[in-house]
Design a protein around this motif. Sequence first.
Motif, PDB file in Angstrom:
ATOM      1  N   THR A   1     -67.430  63.996 -72.738  1.00 44.86           N
ATOM      2  CA  THR A   1     -67.936  65.361 -72.874  1.00 44.86           C
ATOM      3  C   THR A   1     -69.087  65.420 -73.868  1.00 44.86           C
TER       4      THR A   1
ATOM      5  N   ARG B   1     -71.586  74.810 -67.332  1.00 44.23           N
ATOM      6  CA  ARG B   1     -71.369  73.830 -68.394  1.00 44.23           C
ATOM      7  C   ARG B   1     -72.671  73.139 -68.804  1.00 44.23           C
TER       8      ARG B   1
ATOM      9  N   ARG C   1     -62.807  68.760 -71.056  1.00 39.76           N
ATOM     10  CA  ARG C   1     -62.357  69.295 -72.341  1.00 39.76           C
ATOM     11  C   ARG C   1     -62.381  68.211 -73.412  1.00 39.76           C
ATOM     12  N   GLU C   2     -63.081  68.483 -74.514  1.00 38.05           N
ATOM     13  CA  GLU C   2     -63.189  67.511 -75.602  1.00 38.05           C
ATOM     14  C   GLU C   2     -61.830  67.190 -76.207  1.00 38.05           C
ATOM     15  N   GLN C   3     -60.971  68.197 -76.362  1.00 38.51           N
ATOM     16  CA  GLN C   3     -59.665  67.968 -76.973  1.00 38.51           C
ATOM     17  C   GLN C   3     -58.844  66.963 -76.173  1.00 38.51           C
ATOM     18  N   ARG C   4     -58.895  67.100 -74.840  1.00 36.83           N
ATOM     19  CA  ARG C   4     -58.128  66.167 -74.011  1.00 36.83           C
ATOM     20  C   ARG C   4     -58.767  64.783 -74.037  1.00 36.83           C
TER      21      ARG C   4
ATOM     22  N   THR D   1     -60.166  64.465 -68.232  1.00 36.10           N
ATOM     23  CA  THR D   1     -60.204  65.400 -69.361  1.00 36.10           C
ATOM     24  C   THR D   1     -60.379  66.844 -68.926  1.00 36.10           C
TER      25      THR D   1
END
Length: 337
Positions: free
Chosen positions: A129, A190, A105-108, A102
């Motif tokens: 994530t 992060r 990345r949350e979207q991925r 990912t």
Amino acid sequence: MAGNRLVSMKDVARRAEVSVGTVSNVLNRPDIVSQDRRERVEAAIAELGYVRNDAARQLKLGHSRTVGAIVLDSANPFYGQIVGGIESAAESSSLAVIAGSTGNREQRERLYLSLFEEQRVRGILLASTGGTKELIDGIRRRGTPVVLVESSRDATGGSSVSVDDIAGGEIAVRHLAELGRRRIGVVAARQDLRQVADRLHGARRAAADAGIELEVLDAEDLTVLAGRAAGMSIVERPAAERPDAVFCVNDLIAVGVLQAFAFRHQISVPEEIALVGYDDIAFASSTVVPLTSVAQPADLMGRTALALLEEEIADPDASPRHVSFTPTLVERESTTG
């Protein structure tokens, strides 16, 4: 293949002058087919180049032999070791593993979760994530088991495997304090990620126990280049204002910090600044100054995650299980000289 069209069982049956059912029996139950018919079907398969559509067969049977694995960062060797553990365990069970990264990345992560569910994988092993709980819950309700990797018990309603990162942060800073280091910096990026937040929490707890106030140095990412930039910011300080020890929240950052310190021999490690990383990736022992690191059992974590998945498939009504490992400190020359 006829032209660009995939050869079907009907094509094989037509060439062998048998029924489609006979072809199916040759593929799945050859013992019930006469030798003459079996040989004709096998010859037609070889001549036409027929390849069984196993995905369609598995969907028809209601199960798959493929497991989806989603990790945070494939560029980090730690996650490669986790996937390696999953693959080793899967091989002994004749399972295939499809892995995706990912990039934190949350979207991925959402994309991979949806794609794996659409592909009807046997189950999903996920290093998350932390922002997809509702999606995970929905996937589980619809029948695809999800086992979380690097996740604490209270973060998931299903089975999970993790390492006690709070203890890991404590181990790192306690080690530095016991060496007599009093100006300890932590290089982190992060902090929204549970793993990083827990390591910082543990580091602060150990510092408080030792009567030390930590300095947190922000890096742009969890990468070697980001670590090098953070290291250069330390190099640029007057010597009296530098920390005398640095804990990095992963080994990639620590390698970058070490590179910055080693450039033109500006800061000696560990004489001027002791350095500790986290993960104990394979090349931590072969850096220019071998790196002390907090080790996680990555291979065992991968194997355990797959075992938990298989337990859930075998008994969907069983209570979820959480397995937590305690990290250990691997001391090398970056702190012990």
